[in-house]
Design a protein around this motif. Structure first.
Motif, PDB file in Angstrom:
ATOM      1  N   TYR A 115       0.829  -1.197   0.000  1.00  0.00           N
ATOM      2  CA  TYR A 115       0.000   0.000   0.000  1.00  0.00           C
ATOM      3  C   TYR A 115       0.870   1.255   0.000  1.00  0.00           C
ATOM      4  O   TYR A 115       1.867   1.342   0.719  1.00  0.00           O
ATOM      5  N   CYS A 116       0.414   2.224  -0.754  1.00  0.00           N
ATOM      6  CA  CYS A 116       1.012   3.552  -0.780  1.00  0.00           C
ATOM      7  C   CYS A 116       0.194   4.450   0.152  1.00  0.00           C
ATOM      8  O   CYS A 116      -1.028   4.298   0.243  1.00  0.00           O
ATOM      9  N   ALA A 117       0.870   5.370   0.838  1.00  0.00           N
ATOM     10  CA  ALA A 117       0.167   6.259   1.753  1.00  0.00           C
ATOM     11  C   ALA A 117       0.847   7.619   1.802  1.00  0.00           C
ATOM     12  O   ALA A 117       2.045   7.736   1.524  1.00  0.00           O
ATOM     13  N   VAL A 118       0.068   8.627   2.177  1.00  0.00           N
ATOM     14  CA  VAL A 118       0.566   9.994   2.276  1.00  0.00           C
ATOM     15  C   VAL A 118       0.266  10.548   3.665  1.00  0.00           C
ATOM     16  O   VAL A 118      -0.817  10.336   4.214  1.00  0.00           O
ATOM     17  N   SER A 119       1.234  11.291   4.211  1.00  0.00           N
ATOM     18  CA  SER A 119       1.061  11.909   5.521  1.00  0.00           C
ATOM     19  C   SER A 119       1.562  13.338   5.491  1.00  0.00           C
ATOM     20  O   SER A 119       2.569  13.639   4.843  1.00  0.00           O
ATOM     21  N   SER A 120       0.881  14.212   6.238  1.00  0.00           N
ATOM     22  CA  SER A 120       1.351  15.590   6.370  1.00  0.00           C
ATOM     23  C   SER A 120       2.387  15.699   7.492  1.00  0.00           C
ATOM     24  O   SER A 120       2.997  16.755   7.664  1.00  0.00           O
ATOM     25  N   PHE A 121       2.601  14.632   8.257  1.00  0.00           N
ATOM     26  CA  PHE A 121       3.624  14.627   9.299  1.00  0.00           C
ATOM     27  C   PHE A 121       4.992  14.408   8.657  1.00  0.00           C
ATOM     28  O   PHE A 121       5.126  13.666   7.687  1.00  0.00           O
ATOM     29  N   SER A 163      -4.157   9.199   3.968  1.00  0.00           N
ATOM     30  CA  SER A 163      -4.635   8.791   2.645  1.00  0.00           C
ATOM     31  C   SER A 163      -3.910   7.523   2.224  1.00  0.00           C
ATOM     32  O   SER A 163      -2.684   7.432   2.356  1.00  0.00           O
ATOM     33  N   TRP A 164      -4.694   6.592   1.690  1.00  0.00           N
ATOM     34  CA  TRP A 164      -4.161   5.290   1.311  1.00  0.00           C
ATOM     35  C   TRP A 164      -4.652   4.892  -0.073  1.00  0.00           C
ATOM     36  O   TRP A 164      -5.759   5.237  -0.475  1.00  0.00           O
ATOM     37  N   GLY A 165      -3.807   4.140  -0.768  1.00  0.00           N
ATOM     38  CA  GLY A 165      -4.235   3.542  -2.020  1.00  0.00           C
ATOM     39  C   GLY A 165      -4.930   2.224  -1.769  1.00  0.00           C
ATOM     40  O   GLY A 165      -5.056   1.772  -0.621  1.00  0.00           O
ATOM     41  N   GLN A 166      -5.367   1.599  -2.858  1.00  0.00           N
ATOM     42  CA  GLN A 166      -6.069   0.325  -2.754  1.00  0.00           C
ATOM     43  C   GLN A 166      -5.118  -0.861  -2.632  1.00  0.00           C
ATOM     44  O   GLN A 166      -5.545  -1.958  -2.281  1.00  0.00           O
ATOM     45  N   GLY A 167      -3.861  -0.645  -2.956  1.00  0.00           N
ATOM     46  CA  GLY A 167      -2.875  -1.705  -2.815  1.00  0.00           C
ATOM     47  C   GLY A 167      -2.587  -2.426  -4.119  1.00  0.00           C
ATOM     48  O   GLY A 167      -3.414  -2.449  -5.033  1.00  0.00           O
ATOM     49  N   THR A 168      -1.408  -2.990  -4.188  1.00  0.00           N
ATOM     50  CA  THR A 168      -1.023  -3.821  -5.331  1.00  0.00           C
ATOM     51  C   THR A 168      -0.409  -5.112  -4.794  1.00  0.00           C
ATOM     52  O   THR A 168       0.406  -5.087  -3.863  1.00  0.00           O
ATOM     53  N   GLN A 169      -0.835  -6.226  -5.368  1.00  0.00           N
ATOM     54  CA  GLN A 169      -0.386  -7.529  -4.885  1.00  0.00           C
ATOM     55  C   GLN A 169       1.008  -7.851  -5.407  1.00  0.00           C
ATOM     56  O   GLN A 169       1.252  -7.785  -6.620  1.00  0.00           O
ATOM     57  N   VAL A 170       1.882  -8.223  -4.493  1.00  0.00           N
ATOM     58  CA  VAL A 170       3.213  -8.715  -4.856  1.00  0.00           C
ATOM     59  C   VAL A 170       3.307 -10.150  -4.359  1.00  0.00           C
ATOM     60  O   VAL A 170       3.146 -10.403  -3.151  1.00  0.00           O
TER      61      VAL A 170
END
Length: 131
Positions: A98-104, A120-127
């Motif tokens: 998962y990709c995520a964004v933070s203001s911290f 904020s998070w993405g839906q994810g990608t399977q590896v």
């Protein structure tokens, strides 16, 4: 509205490499912390790596001990895209990434951000790493 879309996941043999990407939209992210987390079946989501702005054009990358030296996190602010280059992959690293964004923004060498700091998070990608 922030949107994060991961791509590049797939099946790779143990010892192989893969690069996953996260396209961000909705605003500018150049001063935000962006990160990768992963979740394997039956396990909790875990930190993989983050990259944080420290001023000017400098960014600070932080890695989980388990991936140091094998994974590289990077970002292209012009494209609003986050990357994770994964080398020498192990079977046990099979997970949804998962990709995520933070203001911290963590202090360099300071306390690591947790998933709770990321809004904020993405839906994810399977590896999937075959043994």
């Amino acid at each position: 509205q922030v949107q994060l879309v991961e791509s590049g996941g797939g099946l790779v043999q143990a010892g192989g490499s893969l690069r996953i990407s996260c396209a961000a939209s909705g605003r500018t992210f150049s001063s935000d912390t962006m990160g990768w987390f992963r979740q394997a079946p039956g396990k909790e989501r875990e930190f993989v790596a983050t990259i944080s702005w420290t001023g000017g054009s400098t960014y600070y990358a932080d890695y989980a001990d388990s991936v140091k030296g094998r994974f590289t996190i990077s970002r292209d602010n012009a494209k609003n895209t986050l990357y994770l280059q994964m080398n020498s992959l192990k079977h046990e690293e099979t997970a949804v990434y998962y990709c995520a964004v933070s203001s911290f923004r963590p202090l360099v060498g300071g306390t690591r951000l947790s998933s709770k700091h990321f809004g904020s998070w993405g839906q994810g990608t399977q590896v999937t790493v075959s043994s």
